[in-house]
Design an enzyme around this catalytic site. Structure first.
Site, short mmCIF file in Angstrom:
data_model
loop_
_atom_site.label_atom_id
_atom_site.label_comp_id
_atom_site.label_asym_id
_atom_site.label_seq_id
_atom_site.Cartn_x
_atom_site.Cartn_y
_atom_site.Cartn_z
N PRO A 291 0.82 -1.21 0.00
CA PRO A 291 0.00 0.00 0.00
C PRO A 291 0.85 1.26 0.00
O PRO A 291 1.87 1.33 0.69
CB PRO A 291 -0.79 -0.10 1.31
N GLY A 292 0.47 2.23 -0.80
CA GLY A 292 1.15 3.52 -0.78
C GLY A 292 0.16 4.58 -0.34
O GLY A 292 0.22 5.11 0.77
N ARG A 293 -0.82 4.83 -1.21
CA ARG A 293 -1.81 5.88 -0.98
C ARG A 293 -2.51 5.75 0.38
O ARG A 293 -2.68 6.75 1.09
CB ARG A 293 -2.87 5.80 -2.08
N ARG A 330 -2.33 16.00 -9.44
CA ARG A 330 -3.39 15.00 -9.59
C ARG A 330 -4.71 15.54 -10.15
O ARG A 330 -5.32 14.90 -11.00
CB ARG A 330 -3.62 14.25 -8.27
N TYR A 334 -5.42 13.54 -13.45
CA TYR A 334 -6.42 12.47 -13.34
C TYR A 334 -7.83 12.99 -13.06
O TYR A 334 -8.70 12.22 -12.67
CB TYR A 334 -6.10 11.52 -12.18
N CYS A 361 0.80 28.80 -15.10
CA CYS A 361 0.29 29.33 -16.36
C CYS A 361 -0.38 28.25 -17.19
O CYS A 361 0.13 27.86 -18.25
CB CYS A 361 1.42 29.99 -17.13
N GLU A 362 -1.45 27.73 -16.69
CA GLU A 362 -2.22 26.68 -17.38
C GLU A 362 -3.67 26.87 -16.95
O GLU A 362 -3.95 26.93 -15.75
CB GLU A 362 -1.83 25.28 -16.88
C1 LIG Z 1 3.65 -2.29 -8.11
C2 LIG Z 1 2.91 -1.30 -7.27
N1 LIG Z 1 2.73 -1.56 -5.98
C3 LIG Z 1 2.09 -0.71 -5.17
C4 LIG Z 1 1.57 0.49 -5.65
C5 LIG Z 1 0.90 1.38 -4.68
O1 LIG Z 1 -0.41 1.64 -4.99
P1 LIG Z 1 -1.29 2.52 -4.01
O2 LIG Z 1 -0.55 3.76 -3.73
O3 LIG Z 1 -2.53 2.76 -4.80
O4 LIG Z 1 -1.54 1.71 -2.79
C6 LIG Z 1 1.73 0.81 -7.00
C7 LIG Z 1 1.14 2.04 -7.58
O5 LIG Z 1 0.06 2.01 -8.12
C8 LIG Z 1 2.43 -0.11 -7.84
O6 LIG Z 1 2.62 0.16 -9.12
N1 LIG Z 2 0.24 8.49 -9.34
C1 LIG Z 2 -1.00 7.82 -9.30
C2 LIG Z 2 -0.96 6.48 -8.64
C3 LIG Z 2 0.29 5.71 -8.84
C4 LIG Z 2 0.25 4.67 -9.84
C5 LIG Z 2 1.47 3.84 -9.66
N2 LIG Z 2 1.39 2.59 -10.33
C6 LIG Z 2 -2.05 8.67 -8.62
O1 LIG Z 2 -1.77 9.70 -8.15
O2 LIG Z 2 -3.19 8.33 -8.53
#
Ligand SMILES: Cc1ncc(COP(=O)(O)O)c(C=O)c1O
Ligand SMILES: N[C@@H](CCCC[NH3+])C(=O)O
EC number: 4.1.1.20
Length: 434
Positions: A291-293, A330, A334, A361-362
């Site tokens: 998980p990142g987000r 973002r 997106y 400037c967009e």
């Molecule tokens: C391989 C992989 N793992 C994990 C993540 C983390 O995703 P998220 O930030 O949506 O949890 C990403 C980004 O989408 C990814 O490309």
């Molecule tokens: N950068 C993207 C998600 C990361 C995708 C990585 N695979 C976002 O802000 O939603």
């Protein structure tokens, strides 16, 4: 008032972050400013770990550091016992500088360079997540040259199109990431890796995309990974020890979003893996998530100072702040939605719809279409849930310096990334000698 911040208002009526007055932060460190509530980061990592512990499976919570990479962030992740995944020499270098344990690092990417693989091998990262055939050969070359061995996993595309923005889908067959399953690529990759004594094959990885709300896609991906593992046991006499289901757990950005708690996704994934493994008499593997987000998103706030305003009769006004697409791409990239509140008076009644514009400037540099109270120049606005893919995707567009990043925890604040100066902006420039 935004219900998310009900418990974050102090005696003088200001928004607090990590127990620190946001207006004091804006005054002391300037705006635009990125602030993280560190406790919230810790809390989410712990919530993920707790699910695995309750389910009694081996696991790794591997923080996807592309969401926000900084020395301080790797320190917090490490302290909380998380693993991490990196996707570049830059992220790996930052993790190294943070003293992050290399055995808990996985290295991802669809086009890792030889230099990056060499760095990963020399620093003994825990796992290389192999993405394609070219990489198998390149890694072999690097391992031979360094007379080294390394753990690897194979990333596959499970053929699942997640319901999210097209740019955030990664698990469909037509994707730049990973080995295709149906055409036999994944099987061939397995044979190549198993035949290579320098590569220790740990298991399978899939990541179906990001900001996903439906459970179904994750359950299908988890089941698919077990199906492949079972077929590999039968056809290749190879038993995968680790299944990594990636990240992608969606978070709430605006009132209309109703995601499950991130740990609920994980609970369902574990249950699917357990039941599919049991059906096939397959040993329950270690289950890893990335998980990142969900770890850093809700913990982040972008603070801005209100500046100019443009009113055209009959149209929604434009209210401009001192940041924009350079610190949060973002919305422009997106069409991502965010909520903004008046940090110096979050309880003040909203009375107007505005296009919250940035200073770039967009025409597309609109951070949010949102409702706000009456605001005046100099007021501080806080955009909520900006912690993921905000600073990490920041740019110097229009030669604007990137903001500072502050960690706030238990009433204390610390700068963890300095604000760029004008000098920093020309730091790499060379004059042209004509
Ligand atoms: C391989 C992989 N793992 C994990 C993540 C983390 O995703 P998220 O930030 O949506 O949890 C990403 C980004 O989408 C990814 O490309
Ligand atoms: N950068 C993207 C998600 C990361 C995708 C990585 N695979 C976002 O802000 O939603």
């Amino acid at each position: 008032m935004n219900s998310q911040v009900t418990n974050q208002i102090n005696q003088v009526g200001h928004l607090t972050i990590g127990g620190v007055d946001s207006i004091d932060l804006a005054r002391e460190y300037g705006t635009p400013l990125v602030v993280y509530d560190v406790n919230q980061i810790r809390h989410q990592i712990r919530a993920f770990k707790k699910v695995f512990e309750e389910e009694q499976v081996d696991y790794a919570v591997s923080y996807a550091s592309k969401a926000f990479a900084a020395i301080a962030m790797y320190q917090v992740a490490s302290e909380e016992g998380a693993s991490t995944d990196v996707v570049s020499a830059g992220e790996l270098y930052t993790a190294l500088k943070a003293g992050f344990p290399m055995e808990r690092v996985s290295f991802h990417g669809n086009n890792k360079s030889k230099a990056e693989l060499e760095m990963a091998v020399k620093k003994h990262v825990g796992k290389i997540m192999i993405d394609n055939f070219y990489e198998i050969d390149l890694l072999n070359e690097v391992l031979e040259k360094n007379n080294s061995e390394i753990n690897v996993m194979l990333r596959v595309t499970p053929g699942i199109s997640a319901h999210t923005h097209e740019y955030d889908q990664t698990g469909q067959v037509d994707s730049k990431f990973g080995f295709d399953i149906e055409s036999g690529q994944a099987d061939l990759a397995l044979e190549k890796v198993l035949a290579n004594p320098r590569m220790h094959m740990l298991g399978l990885h899939a990541h179906i995309g990001s900001q996903i709300f439906e459970l179904n896609g994750f359950e299908m991906a988890a089941a698919k990974l077990i199906e492949i593992a079972v077929s590999w046991r039968k056809n290749h006499d190879y038993t995968a020890q680790v299944i990594n289901v990636g990240g992608g757990f969606g978070i709430k950005y605006v009132a209309e979003d109703h995601p499950l708690k991130p740990e609920e996704f994980v609970k369902a994934i574990i249950k699917t893996i357990k039941s599919e493994a049991a059906k096939n008499n397959f040993p329950i593997p270690e289950i890893d998530i990335e998980p990142g987000r969900s770890i850093v998103g809700p913990a982040g706030y972008n603070l801005y100072t209100v500046g100019s305003r443009k009113d055209v009769p009959g149209l929604i006004p434009y209210l401009a702040v001192d940041g924009g697409m350079g610190d949060n791409i973002r919305p422009a990239l997106y069409q991502a939605k965010y909520e903004a509140i008046l940090a110096n008076d979050p309880r003040k009644k909203t009375i107007q719809k505005v296009h919250l514009a940035g200073k770039y400037c967009e025409s597309g540099d609109i951070l949010a279409d949102t409702e706000l109270p009456d605001v005046k120049p100099g007021d501080i606005l806080a955009m909520l849930d900006t912690g993921a893919y905000g600073y990490s995707m920041a740019s110097n567009y229009n030669r604007n310096p990137r903001p500072a990043v502050v960690f706030a925890e238990n009433g204390q604040a610390q700068v963890v990334i300095k604000r760029e100066s004008l000098m920093d902006l020309v730091h790499l420039d060379q004059s042209y000698n004509v």
